[in-house]
Design a protein around this motif. Structure first.
Motif, PDB file in Angstrom:
ATOM      1  N   SER A 101       0.926  -1.162  -0.064  1.00 49.29           N
ATOM      2  CA  SER A 101       0.308   0.035  -0.052  1.00 49.29           C
ATOM      3  C   SER A 101       0.784   1.555   0.468  1.00 49.29           C
ATOM      4  O   SER A 101       0.581   2.383  -0.447  1.00 49.29           O
ATOM      5  CB  SER A 101      -1.251  -0.627   0.902  1.00 49.29           C
ATOM      6  N   GLY A 102       1.760   1.577   0.805  1.00 50.86           N
ATOM      7  CA  GLY A 102       2.261   2.609   0.305  1.00 50.86           C
ATOM      8  C   GLY A 102       3.576   3.220  -0.513  1.00 50.86           C
ATOM      9  O   GLY A 102       3.056   3.891  -1.380  1.00 50.86           O
ATOM     10  N   ASN A 103       4.254   1.747  -1.335  1.00 45.33           N
ATOM     11  CA  ASN A 103       4.761   2.213  -2.487  1.00 45.33           C
ATOM     12  C   ASN A 103       3.789   2.638  -3.465  1.00 45.33           C
ATOM     13  O   ASN A 103       4.396   2.978  -3.969  1.00 45.33           O
ATOM     14  CB  ASN A 103       5.682   1.301  -3.040  1.00 45.33           C
ATOM     15  N   THR A 104       2.599   1.962  -3.325  1.00 42.24           N
ATOM     16  CA  THR A 104       1.658   2.036  -4.518  1.00 42.24           C
ATOM     17  C   THR A 104       1.221   3.502  -4.170  1.00 42.24           C
ATOM     18  O   THR A 104       1.456   4.582  -5.918  1.00 42.24           O
ATOM     19  CB  THR A 104       0.607   1.217  -3.950  1.00 42.24           C
ATOM     20  N   SER A 105       1.251   4.205  -3.277  1.00 43.48           N
ATOM     21  CA  SER A 105       0.589   5.154  -2.920  1.00 43.48           C
ATOM     22  C   SER A 105       1.800   6.336  -3.506  1.00 43.48           C
ATOM     23  O   SER A 105       1.324   7.286  -4.466  1.00 43.48           O
ATOM     24  CB  SER A 105      -0.024   5.848  -1.546  1.00 43.48           C
ATOM     25  N   ILE A 106       3.252   5.992  -3.125  1.00 41.51           N
ATOM     26  CA  ILE A 106       4.219   6.844  -3.201  1.00 41.51           C
ATOM     27  C   ILE A 106       3.820   7.268  -5.086  1.00 41.51           C
ATOM     28  O   ILE A 106       3.915   7.789  -5.887  1.00 41.51           O
ATOM     29  CB  ILE A 106       5.496   6.751  -3.054  1.00 41.51           C
ATOM     30  N   ALA A 107       3.931   5.666  -5.857  1.00 38.77           N
ATOM     31  CA  ALA A 107       4.370   5.578  -7.045  1.00 38.77           C
ATOM     32  C   ALA A 107       3.156   5.847  -8.167  1.00 38.77           C
ATOM     33  O   ALA A 107       3.847   6.335  -9.062  1.00 38.77           O
ATOM     34  CB  ALA A 107       5.179   4.580  -7.725  1.00 38.77           C
ATOM     35  N   THR A 108       2.440   5.171  -7.360  1.00 34.92           N
ATOM     36  CA  THR A 108       1.167   6.094  -8.413  1.00 34.92           C
ATOM     37  C   THR A 108       1.055   7.462  -8.540  1.00 34.92           C
ATOM     38  O   THR A 108       0.597   8.315  -9.293  1.00 34.92           O
ATOM     39  CB  THR A 108      -0.041   5.219  -8.159  1.00 34.92           C
ATOM     40  N   THR A 109       1.420   8.305  -7.921  1.00 35.47           N
ATOM     41  CA  THR A 109       0.933   9.504  -7.238  1.00 35.47           C
ATOM     42  C   THR A 109       2.042  10.500  -8.682  1.00 35.47           C
ATOM     43  O   THR A 109       2.010  10.669  -9.644  1.00 35.47           O
ATOM     44  CB  THR A 109       1.703  10.301  -5.840  1.00 35.47           C
ATOM     45  N   ALA A 110       3.423   9.440  -8.715  1.00 32.34           N
ATOM     46  CA  ALA A 110       4.498  10.078  -9.534  1.00 32.34           C
ATOM     47  C   ALA A 110       3.938   9.596 -11.096  1.00 32.34           C
ATOM     48  O   ALA A 110       3.419  10.330 -11.631  1.00 32.34           O
ATOM     49  CB  ALA A 110       6.065   9.147  -9.527  1.00 32.34           C
ATOM     50  N   MET A 111       3.133   8.607 -11.071  1.00 33.14           N
ATOM     51  CA  MET A 111       2.737   8.313 -12.437  1.00 33.14           C
ATOM     52  C   MET A 111       1.685   9.582 -12.845  1.00 33.14           C
ATOM     53  O   MET A 111       1.391   9.810 -14.691  1.00 33.14           O
ATOM     54  CB  MET A 111       1.724   6.724 -12.272  1.00 33.14           C
ATOM     55  N   ARG A 112       0.943   9.944 -11.959  1.00 31.63           N
ATOM     56  CA  ARG A 112      -0.794  10.755 -12.339  1.00 31.63           C
ATOM     57  C   ARG A 112       0.238  11.730 -12.728  1.00 31.63           C
ATOM     58  O   ARG A 112      -0.617  13.027 -13.088  1.00 31.63           O
ATOM     59  CB  ARG A 112      -1.810  10.814 -11.494  1.00 31.63           C
ATOM     60  N   ALA A 113       1.582  12.049 -12.132  1.00 27.81           N
ATOM     61  CA  ALA A 113       1.977  13.519 -12.967  1.00 27.81           C
ATOM     62  C   ALA A 113       2.432  13.315 -14.159  1.00 27.81           C
ATOM     63  O   ALA A 113       2.526  14.196 -14.992  1.00 27.81           O
ATOM     64  CB  ALA A 113       3.144  14.039 -11.546  1.00 27.81           C
ATOM     65  N   LEU A 114       2.717  12.219 -14.460  1.00 30.32           N
ATOM     66  CA  LEU A 114       2.548  12.069 -15.843  1.00 30.32           C
ATOM     67  C   LEU A 114       1.955  12.112 -17.117  1.00 30.32           C
ATOM     68  O   LEU A 114       0.842  11.744 -16.718  1.00 30.32           O
ATOM     69  CB  LEU A 114       3.706  11.067 -16.351  1.00 30.32           C
ATOM     70  N   PRO A 115       2.416  12.158 -18.451  1.00 24.97           N
ATOM     71  CA  PRO A 115       0.461  12.901 -19.422  1.00 24.97           C
ATOM     72  C   PRO A 115       0.278  11.375 -19.913  1.00 24.97           C
ATOM     73  O   PRO A 115       1.183  10.335 -19.517  1.00 24.97           O
ATOM     74  CB  PRO A 115       1.738  13.729 -20.428  1.00 24.97           C
ATOM     75  N   VAL A 116      -0.949  11.443 -20.378  1.00 19.94           N
ATOM     76  CA  VAL A 116      -1.668  10.383 -21.028  1.00 19.94           C
ATOM     77  C   VAL A 116      -0.681   9.799 -22.039  1.00 19.94           C
ATOM     78  O   VAL A 116       0.102  10.513 -22.759  1.00 19.94           O
ATOM     79  CB  VAL A 116      -2.467  10.526 -21.159  1.00 19.94           C
TER      80      VAL A 116
END
Length: 408
Positions: free
Chosen positions: A102-117
Protein backbone atom coordinates in the motif's frame (compact mmCIF):
# COMPACT_ATOMS: atom_id res chain seq x y z
CA UNK A 1 15.41 4.40 -23.79
CA UNK A 2 14.88 3.81 -20.07
CA UNK A 3 12.37 2.51 -17.57
CA UNK A 4 12.23 4.31 -14.24
CA UNK A 5 11.59 1.87 -11.39
CA UNK A 6 10.15 3.36 -8.22
CA UNK A 7 10.36 1.42 -4.98
CA UNK A 8 11.24 1.33 -1.32
CA UNK A 9 14.80 0.06 -1.58
CA UNK A 10 15.09 -0.30 2.18
CA UNK A 11 12.54 -3.12 2.18
CA UNK A 12 12.14 -4.31 -1.44
CA UNK A 13 15.71 -4.15 -2.72
CA UNK A 14 15.88 -7.80 -3.76
CA UNK A 15 12.61 -7.69 -5.67
CA UNK A 16 13.42 -4.40 -7.40
CA UNK A 17 16.88 -5.63 -8.34
CA UNK A 18 15.21 -8.62 -9.99
CA UNK A 19 12.82 -6.36 -11.91
CA UNK A 20 15.78 -4.25 -13.03
CA UNK A 21 17.61 -7.34 -14.27
CA UNK A 22 14.61 -8.41 -16.36
CA UNK A 23 14.25 -4.97 -17.94
CA UNK A 24 17.97 -4.67 -18.69
CA UNK A 25 18.07 -8.20 -20.15
CA UNK A 26 15.90 -6.79 -22.95
CA UNK A 27 18.42 -4.08 -23.79
CA UNK A 28 16.52 -1.30 -22.01
CA UNK A 29 18.21 0.94 -19.45
CA UNK A 30 16.81 1.48 -15.96
CA UNK A 31 16.83 4.29 -13.44
CA UNK A 32 16.06 3.34 -9.83
CA UNK A 33 14.25 5.87 -7.66
CA UNK A 34 14.41 5.07 -3.95
CA UNK A 35 11.40 6.18 -1.91
CA UNK A 36 12.21 4.17 1.23
CA UNK A 37 12.26 6.31 4.36
CA UNK A 38 13.21 4.34 7.44
CA UNK A 39 16.46 2.51 6.55
CA UNK A 40 19.36 2.60 4.14
CA UNK A 41 18.77 1.05 0.70
CA UNK A 42 19.63 -2.60 0.12
CA UNK A 43 20.84 -1.75 -3.41
CA UNK A 44 22.28 1.45 -4.87
CA UNK A 45 19.68 3.81 -6.35
CA UNK A 46 20.14 6.30 -9.18
CA UNK A 47 17.96 8.85 -7.37
CA UNK A 48 18.28 8.61 -3.60
CA UNK A 49 15.51 8.81 -1.02
CA UNK A 50 17.11 12.01 0.28
CA UNK A 51 16.78 13.57 -3.17
CA UNK A 52 13.15 12.47 -3.40
CA UNK A 53 12.38 13.93 0.03
CA UNK A 54 14.02 17.21 -0.95
CA UNK A 55 11.94 17.31 -4.14
CA UNK A 56 8.89 16.82 -1.90
CA UNK A 57 9.76 19.89 0.16
CA UNK A 58 11.31 18.23 3.20
CA UNK A 59 14.33 16.19 4.28
CA UNK A 60 14.81 12.49 4.82
CA UNK A 61 16.13 13.19 8.31
CA UNK A 62 13.01 15.07 9.37
CA UNK A 63 10.76 12.32 8.04
CA UNK A 64 12.71 9.71 9.98
CA UNK A 65 12.62 11.79 13.15
CA UNK A 66 8.89 12.39 12.84
CA UNK A 67 8.01 8.73 12.42
CA UNK A 68 4.68 9.75 10.89
CA UNK A 69 3.98 7.24 8.12
CA UNK A 70 1.18 9.29 6.56
CA UNK A 71 3.34 12.40 6.41
CA UNK A 72 6.19 10.40 4.89
CA UNK A 73 3.97 8.82 2.22
CA UNK A 74 2.61 12.20 1.17
CA UNK A 75 6.02 13.88 1.04
CA UNK A 76 7.68 11.03 -0.83
CA UNK A 77 4.75 10.86 -3.25
CA UNK A 78 5.09 14.57 -4.03
CA UNK A 79 8.83 14.15 -4.36
CA UNK A 80 8.55 11.11 -6.62
CA UNK A 81 6.13 13.02 -8.85
CA UNK A 82 8.56 15.93 -9.14
CA UNK A 83 11.45 13.55 -9.86
CA UNK A 84 9.44 11.68 -12.52
CA UNK A 85 8.52 14.91 -14.28
CA UNK A 86 12.16 16.05 -14.22
CA UNK A 87 13.45 12.73 -15.55
CA UNK A 88 10.96 12.84 -18.39
CA UNK A 89 12.02 16.39 -19.30
CA UNK A 90 15.65 15.22 -19.29
CA UNK A 91 14.82 12.32 -21.60
CA UNK A 92 15.63 9.69 -18.98
CA UNK A 93 12.07 8.40 -18.51
CA UNK A 94 10.26 6.50 -21.24
CA UNK A 95 8.10 4.44 -18.88
CA UNK A 96 7.55 3.80 -15.17
CA UNK A 97 7.39 0.54 -13.23
CA UNK A 98 6.42 0.34 -9.58
CA UNK A 99 6.41 -2.59 -7.13
CA UNK A 100 5.04 -2.65 -3.63
CA UNK A 101 2.33 -2.80 -1.04
CA UNK A 102 0.00 0.00 0.00
CA UNK A 103 2.82 2.44 0.79
CA UNK A 104 4.78 2.30 -2.42
CA UNK A 105 1.58 1.89 -4.44
CA UNK A 106 0.49 5.27 -3.10
CA UNK A 107 3.89 6.85 -3.77
CA UNK A 108 4.58 5.35 -7.18
CA UNK A 109 1.11 6.00 -8.57
CA UNK A 110 1.30 9.61 -7.36
CA UNK A 111 4.37 9.92 -9.60
CA UNK A 112 2.57 8.15 -12.44
CA UNK A 113 -0.43 10.47 -12.23
CA UNK A 114 1.91 13.43 -12.69
CA UNK A 115 2.91 12.14 -16.13
CA UNK A 116 0.95 12.73 -19.34
CA UNK A 117 -1.45 10.21 -20.81
CA UNK A 118 0.45 7.93 -23.15
CA UNK A 119 3.59 7.51 -21.05
CA UNK A 120 3.67 3.78 -20.08
CA UNK A 121 2.83 3.30 -16.40
CA UNK A 122 2.76 -0.14 -14.75
CA UNK A 123 2.17 -0.85 -11.05
CA UNK A 124 2.56 -4.30 -9.47
CA UNK A 125 0.64 -4.07 -6.21
CA UNK A 126 -0.92 -6.01 -3.40
CA UNK A 127 -3.76 -3.45 -3.63
CA UNK A 128 -4.66 -4.10 -7.26
CA UNK A 129 -7.59 -6.44 -6.60
CA UNK A 130 -9.52 -3.89 -4.54
CA UNK A 131 -10.66 -0.34 -5.18
CA UNK A 132 -7.97 1.05 -7.48
CA UNK A 133 -9.59 4.44 -8.15
CA UNK A 134 -7.47 6.31 -5.56
CA UNK A 135 -4.34 5.04 -7.29
CA UNK A 136 -5.35 5.27 -10.95
CA UNK A 137 -7.40 8.45 -10.78
CA UNK A 138 -7.83 9.87 -14.27
CA UNK A 139 -4.60 8.48 -15.74
CA UNK A 140 -3.75 5.46 -17.91
CA UNK A 141 -2.11 3.40 -15.16
CA UNK A 142 -2.02 -0.38 -15.54
CA UNK A 143 -2.18 -2.27 -12.23
CA UNK A 144 -1.29 -5.94 -11.80
CA UNK A 145 -2.26 -7.82 -8.65
CA UNK A 146 0.85 -9.40 -7.14
CA UNK A 147 -1.21 -12.36 -5.78
CA UNK A 148 1.29 -12.95 -2.97
CA UNK A 149 2.89 -10.16 -0.97
CA UNK A 150 5.99 -8.65 -2.54
CA UNK A 151 8.29 -10.07 0.10
CA UNK A 152 11.16 -12.14 -1.19
CA UNK A 153 11.61 -13.95 -4.48
CA UNK A 154 9.93 -17.27 -5.19
CA UNK A 155 8.44 -19.08 -8.16
CA UNK A 156 5.29 -16.96 -8.00
CA UNK A 157 6.80 -13.52 -7.41
CA UNK A 158 9.49 -14.05 -10.05
CA UNK A 159 6.83 -14.81 -12.67
CA UNK A 160 4.58 -11.91 -11.73
CA UNK A 161 7.44 -9.40 -11.58
CA UNK A 162 8.89 -10.73 -14.85
CA UNK A 163 5.54 -10.33 -16.58
CA UNK A 164 5.27 -6.74 -15.36
CA UNK A 165 8.84 -5.87 -16.34
CA UNK A 166 8.45 -7.39 -19.80
CA UNK A 167 5.10 -5.66 -20.31
CA UNK A 168 6.70 -2.33 -19.45
CA UNK A 169 9.59 -3.02 -21.82
CA UNK A 170 7.10 -3.91 -24.53
CA UNK A 171 5.36 -0.57 -24.11
CA UNK A 172 8.49 1.57 -24.15
CA UNK A 173 10.37 -0.36 -26.83
CA UNK A 174 7.57 -0.47 -29.37
CA UNK A 175 6.45 2.93 -30.54
CA UNK A 176 2.76 2.58 -31.42
CA UNK A 177 2.00 3.16 -35.06
CA UNK A 178 -0.85 5.55 -34.33
CA UNK A 179 -1.75 8.24 -36.82
CA UNK A 180 -2.35 11.57 -35.10
CA UNK A 181 -4.72 13.55 -37.31
CA UNK A 182 -4.02 17.25 -37.72
CA UNK A 183 -7.51 18.46 -36.93
CA UNK A 184 -9.26 20.18 -34.02
CA UNK A 185 -10.06 17.94 -31.08
CA UNK A 186 -13.39 18.06 -29.28
CA UNK A 187 -14.09 16.39 -25.93
CA UNK A 188 -17.63 15.05 -25.48
CA UNK A 189 -19.28 13.65 -22.34
CA UNK A 190 -21.66 10.68 -22.51
CA UNK A 191 -23.72 8.41 -20.29
CA UNK A 192 -25.76 5.36 -21.26
CA UNK A 193 -28.95 7.43 -21.18
CA UNK A 194 -27.48 10.11 -23.48
CA UNK A 195 -25.72 7.76 -25.90
CA UNK A 196 -27.96 8.34 -28.98
CA UNK A 197 -27.44 12.10 -28.69
CA UNK A 198 -23.68 11.83 -28.40
CA UNK A 199 -23.36 9.28 -31.18
CA UNK A 200 -25.26 11.47 -33.63
CA UNK A 201 -23.48 14.66 -32.62
CA UNK A 202 -20.11 12.90 -32.84
CA UNK A 203 -20.85 11.62 -36.35
CA UNK A 204 -21.88 15.09 -37.50
CA UNK A 205 -18.75 16.68 -36.08
CA UNK A 206 -16.45 14.02 -37.52
CA UNK A 207 -18.08 14.56 -40.92
CA UNK A 208 -17.07 18.22 -40.58
CA UNK A 209 -13.47 17.29 -39.88
CA UNK A 210 -13.23 17.22 -36.09
CA UNK A 211 -11.34 14.64 -34.01
CA UNK A 212 -13.65 13.54 -31.19
CA UNK A 213 -12.83 12.01 -27.80
CA UNK A 214 -15.81 10.73 -25.79
CA UNK A 215 -15.60 10.52 -22.00
CA UNK A 216 -17.91 8.34 -19.92
CA UNK A 217 -19.36 10.66 -17.26
CA UNK A 218 -18.65 8.33 -14.34
CA UNK A 219 -16.67 10.71 -12.15
CA UNK A 220 -13.26 9.60 -13.34
CA UNK A 221 -14.38 10.29 -16.90
CA UNK A 222 -15.23 13.89 -16.10
CA UNK A 223 -11.97 14.36 -14.23
CA UNK A 224 -10.01 12.84 -17.11
CA UNK A 225 -11.61 15.24 -19.56
CA UNK A 226 -10.94 18.26 -17.34
CA UNK A 227 -7.34 17.13 -16.95
CA UNK A 228 -6.77 16.86 -20.70
CA UNK A 229 -8.31 20.30 -21.19
CA UNK A 230 -5.89 21.69 -18.61
CA UNK A 231 -3.00 20.08 -20.49
CA UNK A 232 -4.06 21.84 -23.69
CA UNK A 233 -4.87 18.65 -25.58
CA UNK A 234 -8.45 19.67 -26.36
CA UNK A 235 -9.60 22.53 -28.61
CA UNK A 236 -13.24 22.61 -27.55
CA UNK A 237 -15.75 20.83 -25.29
CA UNK A 238 -19.23 19.54 -26.09
CA UNK A 239 -20.35 18.82 -22.54
CA UNK A 240 -23.59 16.98 -23.28
CA UNK A 241 -23.70 15.03 -20.02
CA UNK A 242 -23.23 17.01 -16.80
CA UNK A 243 -24.73 14.30 -14.58
CA UNK A 244 -21.64 14.09 -12.38
CA UNK A 245 -22.76 17.30 -10.70
CA UNK A 246 -25.92 15.54 -9.47
CA UNK A 247 -23.74 12.97 -7.71
CA UNK A 248 -21.48 15.69 -6.30
CA UNK A 249 -24.44 17.64 -4.90
CA UNK A 250 -26.58 14.81 -3.57
CA UNK A 251 -23.94 12.26 -2.58
CA UNK A 252 -23.88 9.65 -5.34
CA UNK A 253 -20.96 7.45 -6.24
CA UNK A 254 -20.02 9.04 -9.59
CA UNK A 255 -18.99 12.55 -8.60
CA UNK A 256 -16.21 14.23 -10.55
CA UNK A 257 -15.58 16.66 -7.70
CA UNK A 258 -16.39 20.33 -7.15
CA UNK A 259 -14.07 21.53 -9.95
CA UNK A 260 -16.11 19.90 -12.70
CA UNK A 261 -17.11 22.39 -15.43
CA UNK A 262 -14.17 24.70 -14.75
CA UNK A 263 -11.29 23.62 -17.01
CA UNK A 264 -12.75 24.71 -20.36
CA UNK A 265 -13.82 28.04 -18.91
CA UNK A 266 -10.39 28.70 -17.42
CA UNK A 267 -8.68 27.67 -20.66
CA UNK A 268 -10.90 30.02 -22.65
CA UNK A 269 -11.77 27.40 -25.25
CA UNK A 270 -15.25 27.08 -26.80
CA UNK A 271 -17.70 24.99 -24.80
CA UNK A 272 -21.29 24.00 -25.50
CA UNK A 273 -22.98 22.51 -22.45
CA UNK A 274 -26.25 20.68 -21.84
CA UNK A 275 -28.10 19.06 -18.96
CA UNK A 276 -27.64 15.39 -19.83
CA UNK A 277 -28.72 12.93 -17.09
CA UNK A 278 -29.18 15.55 -14.38
CA UNK A 279 -32.36 13.64 -13.58
CA UNK A 280 -30.39 10.98 -11.75
CA UNK A 281 -27.98 10.23 -8.92
CA UNK A 282 -25.95 7.02 -9.13
CA UNK A 283 -25.48 4.34 -6.49
CA UNK A 284 -24.30 0.74 -6.48
CA UNK A 285 -26.58 -2.25 -5.80
CA UNK A 286 -30.00 -1.36 -4.39
CA UNK A 287 -29.06 -2.42 -0.86
CA UNK A 288 -26.05 -0.08 -0.91
CA UNK A 289 -28.17 3.08 -1.14
CA UNK A 290 -27.90 5.11 2.10
CA UNK A 291 -30.89 4.82 4.41
CA UNK A 292 -31.48 8.58 4.27
CA UNK A 293 -32.79 8.12 0.71
CA UNK A 294 -35.19 5.28 1.55
CA UNK A 295 -38.32 7.18 0.48
CA UNK A 296 -36.94 8.39 -2.85
CA UNK A 297 -37.85 7.24 -6.37
CA UNK A 298 -35.42 4.64 -7.77
CA UNK A 299 -34.76 2.86 -11.04
CA UNK A 300 -32.65 -0.30 -10.93
CA UNK A 301 -30.51 0.00 -14.05
CA UNK A 302 -28.81 -3.36 -13.45
CA UNK A 303 -27.81 -5.40 -10.37
CA UNK A 304 -24.76 -3.17 -9.84
CA UNK A 305 -26.28 0.24 -10.63
CA UNK A 306 -29.23 1.93 -8.93
CA UNK A 307 -30.44 5.32 -10.14
CA UNK A 308 -32.29 7.83 -7.95
CA UNK A 309 -34.45 10.60 -9.40
CA UNK A 310 -33.37 14.13 -8.50
CA UNK A 311 -35.98 16.35 -6.86
CA UNK A 312 -37.17 19.81 -7.95
CA UNK A 313 -35.20 21.33 -5.08
CA UNK A 314 -32.02 19.51 -6.08
CA UNK A 315 -32.53 20.46 -9.71
CA UNK A 316 -32.93 24.12 -8.81
CA UNK A 317 -29.64 24.00 -6.92
CA UNK A 318 -27.94 22.17 -9.78
CA UNK A 319 -29.07 24.91 -12.15
CA UNK A 320 -27.61 27.58 -9.87
CA UNK A 321 -24.28 25.74 -9.55
CA UNK A 322 -23.91 25.10 -13.26
CA UNK A 323 -24.87 28.68 -14.13
CA UNK A 324 -22.19 29.93 -11.75
CA UNK A 325 -19.55 27.70 -13.35
CA UNK A 326 -20.45 28.83 -16.87
CA UNK A 327 -20.61 32.50 -15.88
CA UNK A 328 -16.97 32.27 -14.82
CA UNK A 329 -15.86 31.03 -18.24
CA UNK A 330 -13.37 33.19 -20.11
CA UNK A 331 -14.17 31.71 -23.52
CA UNK A 332 -17.29 31.40 -25.69
CA UNK A 333 -19.93 29.38 -23.84
CA UNK A 334 -23.46 28.18 -24.59
CA UNK A 335 -26.06 26.24 -22.63
CA UNK A 336 -28.48 24.21 -24.75
CA UNK A 337 -31.62 23.00 -22.96
CA UNK A 338 -33.54 19.85 -24.06
CA UNK A 339 -37.01 20.86 -22.86
CA UNK A 340 -38.46 17.47 -23.80
CA UNK A 341 -36.29 15.57 -21.31
CA UNK A 342 -32.68 15.32 -20.14
CA UNK A 343 -32.24 11.54 -20.52
CA UNK A 344 -33.81 8.38 -21.89
CA UNK A 345 -35.62 7.94 -18.57
CA UNK A 346 -36.87 11.52 -18.43
CA UNK A 347 -39.31 11.48 -21.34
CA UNK A 348 -43.07 11.03 -21.32
CA UNK A 349 -44.00 7.50 -20.25
CA UNK A 350 -40.59 6.68 -18.77
CA UNK A 351 -39.68 6.13 -15.12
CA UNK A 352 -38.02 9.48 -14.36
CA UNK A 353 -40.35 11.75 -16.34
CA UNK A 354 -40.89 14.74 -14.02
CA UNK A 355 -41.75 18.07 -15.68
CA UNK A 356 -41.68 19.85 -12.31
CA UNK A 357 -38.12 18.78 -11.57
CA UNK A 358 -36.98 19.61 -15.10
CA UNK A 359 -38.73 22.96 -14.89
CA UNK A 360 -36.88 23.81 -11.70
CA UNK A 361 -33.57 23.02 -13.42
CA UNK A 362 -34.37 25.03 -16.54
CA UNK A 363 -35.73 28.02 -14.58
CA UNK A 364 -32.62 28.17 -12.41
CA UNK A 365 -30.43 28.21 -15.51
CA UNK A 366 -32.55 30.88 -17.18
CA UNK A 367 -32.35 33.05 -14.10
CA UNK A 368 -28.72 32.36 -13.24
CA UNK A 369 -26.88 32.58 -16.55
CA UNK A 370 -25.23 35.87 -17.42
CA UNK A 371 -25.78 37.52 -20.77
CA UNK A 372 -22.30 36.40 -21.87
CA UNK A 373 -23.51 32.79 -21.87
CA UNK A 374 -25.74 32.02 -24.84
CA UNK A 375 -28.91 30.18 -23.83
CA UNK A 376 -30.47 27.98 -26.51
CA UNK A 377 -33.80 26.29 -25.78
CA UNK A 378 -34.99 23.36 -27.84
CA UNK A 379 -38.34 21.60 -27.60
CA UNK A 380 -36.86 18.14 -28.28
CA UNK A 381 -35.68 15.60 -25.71
CA UNK A 382 -31.95 15.18 -25.46
CA UNK A 383 -31.69 12.04 -27.61
CA UNK A 384 -33.71 13.45 -30.51
CA UNK A 385 -31.53 13.69 -33.61
CA UNK A 386 -32.65 17.29 -34.12
CA UNK A 387 -31.34 18.20 -30.66
CA UNK A 388 -28.02 16.46 -31.33
CA UNK A 389 -27.76 18.33 -34.62
CA UNK A 390 -28.41 21.61 -32.83
CA UNK A 391 -25.61 20.85 -30.39
CA UNK A 392 -23.19 20.05 -33.21
CA UNK A 393 -24.19 23.13 -35.18
CA UNK A 394 -23.81 25.46 -32.19
CA UNK A 395 -20.45 23.94 -31.33
CA UNK A 396 -19.18 24.26 -34.89
CA UNK A 397 -20.24 27.92 -35.02
CA UNK A 398 -18.34 28.65 -31.82
CA UNK A 399 -15.23 26.88 -33.09
CA UNK A 400 -15.36 28.82 -36.38
CA UNK A 401 -15.78 32.11 -34.56
CA UNK A 402 -12.72 31.18 -32.46
CA UNK A 403 -10.72 30.34 -35.59
CA UNK A 404 -10.08 26.72 -34.63
CA UNK A 405 -12.57 24.87 -36.85
CA UNK A 406 -11.46 22.43 -39.58
CA UNK A 407 -10.92 23.70 -43.09
CA UNK A 408 -14.19 23.47 -45.07
Amino acid sequence: MAVVIIGTLDTKGEEIAFARSVVESQGVDTHLVDVGVMDDPEIEPDTTAAEVAEAGGTTLESLRESGDRGEAMEAMGDGAAAVAERLREEGVLDGVLGLGGSGNTSIATTAMRALPVGVPKFMVSTMASGDTEPYVGARDIAMLYSVADIEGLNQLSRRVISNAALATVGMVANEPDVEVPDRPTVAITMFGVTTPCVQHARELLEDRGYETIVFHATGTGGRAMESLVEEGLVDGVLDVTTTEWADELVGGVLSAGPDRLEAAGEAGIPQVVSTGALDMVNFGPRDSVPEEFADRHFHVHNPQVTLMRTTPEENAELGEIIAGKLNDATGPTAMVLPLGGVSMLDVAGEDFHDPEADGALFDALREGLDDDVELVEREEEINDEAFAAALAETFDEYMRDAGVAPEP
